[in-house]
Design a protein around this motif. Structure first.
Motif, PDB file in Angstrom:
ATOM      1  N   ALA A  18       0.833  -1.202   0.000  1.00  0.00           N
ATOM      2  CA  ALA A  18       0.000   0.000   0.000  1.00  0.00           C
ATOM      3  C   ALA A  18       0.865   1.249   0.000  1.00  0.00           C
ATOM      4  N   PRO A  19       0.365   2.386  -0.511  1.00  0.00           N
ATOM      5  CA  PRO A  19       1.125   3.633  -0.472  1.00  0.00           C
ATOM      6  C   PRO A  19       1.494   4.015   0.959  1.00  0.00           C
ATOM      7  N   ALA A  20       2.583   4.761   1.082  1.00  0.00           N
ATOM      8  CA  ALA A  20       3.081   5.147   2.405  1.00  0.00           C
ATOM      9  C   ALA A  20       2.032   5.911   3.203  1.00  0.00           C
ATOM     10  N   MET A  21       1.253   6.779   2.531  1.00  0.00           N
ATOM     11  CA  MET A  21       0.236   7.550   3.244  1.00  0.00           C
ATOM     12  C   MET A  21      -0.793   6.632   3.884  1.00  0.00           C
ATOM     13  N   ALA A  22      -1.220   5.582   3.161  1.00  0.00           N
ATOM     14  CA  ALA A  22      -2.200   4.657   3.715  1.00  0.00           C
ATOM     15  C   ALA A  22      -1.632   3.945   4.931  1.00  0.00           C
ATOM     16  N   ARG A  23      -0.386   3.503   4.841  1.00  0.00           N
ATOM     17  CA  ARG A  23       0.226   2.807   5.980  1.00  0.00           C
ATOM     18  C   ARG A  23       0.404   3.742   7.166  1.00  0.00           C
ATOM     19  N   ALA A  24       0.726   5.017   6.889  1.00  0.00           N
ATOM     20  CA  ALA A  24       0.871   5.984   7.980  1.00  0.00           C
ATOM     21  C   ALA A  24      -0.472   6.260   8.647  1.00  0.00           C
ATOM     22  N   LEU A  25      -1.534   6.374   7.844  1.00  0.00           N
ATOM     23  CA  LEU A  25      -2.865   6.596   8.405  1.00  0.00           C
ATOM     24  C   LEU A  25      -3.298   5.423   9.273  1.00  0.00           C
TER      25      LEU A  25
END
Length: 765
Positions: free
Chosen positions: A454-461
């Protein structure tokens, strides 16, 4: 005194009526004053803020303003600072000092200048207090107890020039003189009674609010239907043989149907509250010739209650370089320079599993119960009933915890839903059980995960969402088997606690947790949902359900677009605030579930869908702090599940946020609640020293990393309040830009940490 508040039903069963007898008056008034031949205002204010015959330094700025807030369970007297009353704070604000003290809900108060506050107690006694907060003392320092019974008066005000105007419930007006009004100890003597038939007295009796400045008495009467209300000015006169009041003068007629409150800090300026359709507590100021000019239509927010200022005989503007401070500011303590972190965003951990914990109602672990995890976004666009896709199962451990890893290969519908959500996968974990008496108990926890791809933003969220994880309780299912609950309409949900709070202009929740239970049609529920047929189930042992419960079927039954708080900016004194919320959604929004008759928050959904728009605000200020909201579509979903080998059918409802969606003809984003009360000297001096920093003149500082502070009341959807948080990155920022002034530092501080750590949000002074 604001009649809308003053005429609340008293504790006694009927209104009290009391006329001062000669004996009582003698006891109340220790001495008698000679009635003056004439009563006039202090010397007139000049254009430059001075008075004729008086130096400009004698005129006042930084006027204390008090609000008797009775919106909560107990009455509170709150103190604001009117920093630039001469201009009506045309470019400033009424500053919430954060200073408050209890004041009984049924007590009334008024001011007389010189820091003296008069209080009429619930029993009717008159007492005086001194505001000593500017020197570190109490807001209500006792001065004198006059006793007596002033409950016969419906309205009591003072113009700060040694007179008290007291309107009886029977209609006539008593005027009292005050000996040595600066001390709060002088004798109070009645000097005149004005008949109830006098035009000014009639106007006071009919007014929604009355206040005075010197010899000028003002009456505010709100508008009715499509007619605007008005403020009138009446001049009091004690000259022998003269009429007690001049003919009325219309001061301003721009008063709406919800305007109940008015006050003035001195000659040349007055304020009103409630000029918006929803009585949101927003104050407006008026100045100019005839007081007809609207100086500032948003000079303060969250002002609910009776308001009086510490009236000055003339007003001045503060020094252009002065910083708004309550009392004397302590020396500036050492603080680091705020430097924006420009390093790359840290790589988030791989949150590729769902985790949680289930407990009984009393908080003890719910062990040995089967858990089913189902993807919830797979039905988010379907109007037909559809079975949720199972992602895995588990059994709760001895401490109630459980864990389910993402499948190595995601089902096609889950893969498609995750792609539309920026890569994050929203799911629900169910636990079903029963007590020894066969009472059905169900636990629900909405959880998120993201695969390594998954994109980094999704993992961070997802990582930030799990930081807020709290145990989920098993709750009794009390709805009748096989019966669907009736769903209220928007007219009915307008009466819910969430809807009422949404109309308040001030952020009253902040980071406070939401109530455990909410009603979608009324106030906060007071009953105990664990009491079923007179039996308390919260500590009962729960065992697995006979035959279990099958996979969940869901169907969308209603949708709403609601503007949801996703960010906020702060800029006090000589600075500007900017908020950027660009390119895509980057927020976690709570999900509510209705099990039985009330709604509960049971986890969050991660919203990471593309927006393809830019929203926010730029360079707002000084003395500015607002939240920013974007439109998100919320769905009410009916869930159906069968238990006990399919013999029993139950229904449950959930409210879940989804895509960014602009309503037809709507805006892409808009201003939210006022958060200026979190800025300023009072909040700054209470903040931890390690959280503080400063911004150099003509430079900026911004947050563009780490999870935002959680907004406890981000949105009201279907009459239920939900919280939300936002992930900072290069597209989602909070910025402050300092002005040119060098007389003081541009101080900021982090809410949760130092500003170069994980502050969540930063404030300004």
């Amino acid at each position: 005194m604001n009649p809308w508040y003053r005429r609340k039903v008293p504790k006694a069963s009927s209104p009290r009526r009391f006329v001062l007898s000669a004996a009582c008056a003698s006891a109340l008034l220790a001495t008698t004053l000679t009635v003056p031949a004439a009563f006039a205002d202090a010397p007139a204010r000049a254009i430059d803020g001075s008075r004729e015959g008086v130096t400009a330094q004698a005129c006042a700025s930084g006027i204390a303003t008090y609000v008797h807030d009775v919106s909560g369970d107990e009455g509170v007297l709150r103190k604001f600072l009117d920093w630039d009353p001469l201009t009506g704070n045309a470019t400033g604000a009424l500053h919430d000092t954060g200073v408050s003290t209890p004041l009984d809900t049924y007590s009334r108060f008024f001011t007389g200048g010189h820091g003296i506050i008069y209080v009429v107690t619930d029993e009717g006694a008159l007492k005086t207090y001194k505001d000593n907060t500017a020197t570190g003392g109490s807001l209500l320092t006792p001065v004198r107890n006059y006793g007596g019974d002033w409950s016969t008066y419906a309205t009591i005000v003072s113009g700060g020039a040694g007179r008290i105007f007291a309107l009886r419930y029977t209609g006539s007006l008593d005027v009292f003189s005050i000996a040595n009004p600066a001390s709060g100890t002088g004798a109070i003597t009645k000097v005149k009674t004005v008949a109830a038939t006098n035009a000014a007295v009639i106007a006071m009796d009919r007014a929604n609010d009355v206040w005075a400045v010197g010899s000028k008495v003002y009456t505010l009467r709100r508008g009715v239907a499509d007619r605007l209300g008005e403020v009138k000015q009446w001049t009091y006169n004690e000259t022998a043989g003269a009429a007690p009041f001049s003919a009325d003068t219309v001061v301003v007629s721009r008063v709406g149907t919800k305007t109940f409150t008015g006050w003035s800090p001195g000659p040349g300026t007055f304020y009103t509250v409630g000029a918006t359709p929803d009585y949101s507590g927003v104050a407006s100021s008026y100045t100019g010739s005839g007081l007809t000019e609207l100086a500032n239509d948003d000079v303060g927010s969250g002002i609910h209650g009776d308001v009086h200022a510490d009236i000055a005989s003339c007003l001045a503007s503060p020094s252009a370089d002065a910083k708004p401070v309550l009392g004397s500011a302590p020396p500036e303590a050492p603080a680091p320079k705020a430097v924006t972190d420009t390093s790359p965003d840290p790589a988030p951990q791989n949150p590729a599993e769902f985790t949680g914990k289930f407990t009984l109602g009393d908080g003890s672990p719910a062990a040995g119960l089967p858990v089913r995890v189902e993807a919830i976004d797979v039905t988010s666009e379907s109007t037909e009933e559809k079975e949720l896709t199972t992602l895995g199962t588990a059994v709760t451990a001895a401490d109630g915890t459980w864990k389910v890893s993402l499948p190595a290969t995601l089902p096609a519908d889950v893969r498609q839903a995750a792609a539309a959500n920026g890569g994050a996968i929203n799911a629900v974990a169910h636990v079903d059980g029963q007590t020894a008496s066969r009472q059905l108990m169900r636990g629900t926890d909405f959880v998120v995960a993201a695969p390594a791809s998954a994109p980094a933003m999704a993992r961070a969220l997802v990582a930030s969402a799990t930081e807020d994880d709290a145990p989920s309780k098993l709750r009794p299912v009390t709805d009748a088997m096989g019966e669907e609950s009736p769903q209220p309409n928007e007219v009915q949900t307008a009466y819910s606690w969430a809807s009422e709070d949404e109309r308040n202009s001030l952020d009253t929740l902040g980071e406070q947790p939401l109530p455990e239970y909410q009603s979608d049609t009324s106030g906060i529920p007071q009953d105990d949902p664990y009491i079923v047929k007179g039996v308390d189930t919260k500590s009962m042992e729960i065992r697995p359900m006979d035959g279990g419960c099958d996979r969940t079927k869901s169907k969308i039954i209603d949708t709403q677009i609601r503007y949801t708080t996703v960010a906020e900016g702060h800029a006090a004194w000589d600075s500007k605030a900017s908020v950027d919320y660009d390119s895509k959604l980057s927020s976690n929004v709570e999900i509510a579930v209705k099990t039985g008759s009330n709604w509960t928050i049971e986890g969050t959904a991660t919203l990471g869908s593309a927006m393809s728009v830019t929203t926010g605000y730029t360079n707002k200020g000084p003395h500015y702090a607002k939240q920013w909201k974007v439109p998100i579509e919320y769905k009410k979903i009916k869930e159906t599940w069968k238990c006990n080998y399919g013999k029993d059918t139950y229904y449950r409802y959930r409210i879940q946020g989804g895509k960014y969606k602009v309503p037809s003809g709507g805006v892409v984003g808009k201003y939210g609640k006022d958060v200026r009360n979190k800025d300023g000297s009072g909040a700054y001096y209470k903040s931890p020293h390690k959280h503080r920093a400063y911004v150099e003149p003509e430079s900026f500082f911004q947050l563009s990393k780490n999870r935002s502070v959680k907004f406890g009341g981000a949105v009201s959807a279907f009459g239920v309040k939900l919280g939300a948080s936002t992930q900072y990155d290069r597209d989602h920022r909070q910025r402050i830009t300092a002005g040119k002034k060098t007389s003081h530092r541009h101080d900021i501080w982090g809410k949760n940490d130092k500003v170069d750590g994980k502050p969540g949000v930063f404030y300004s002074f």
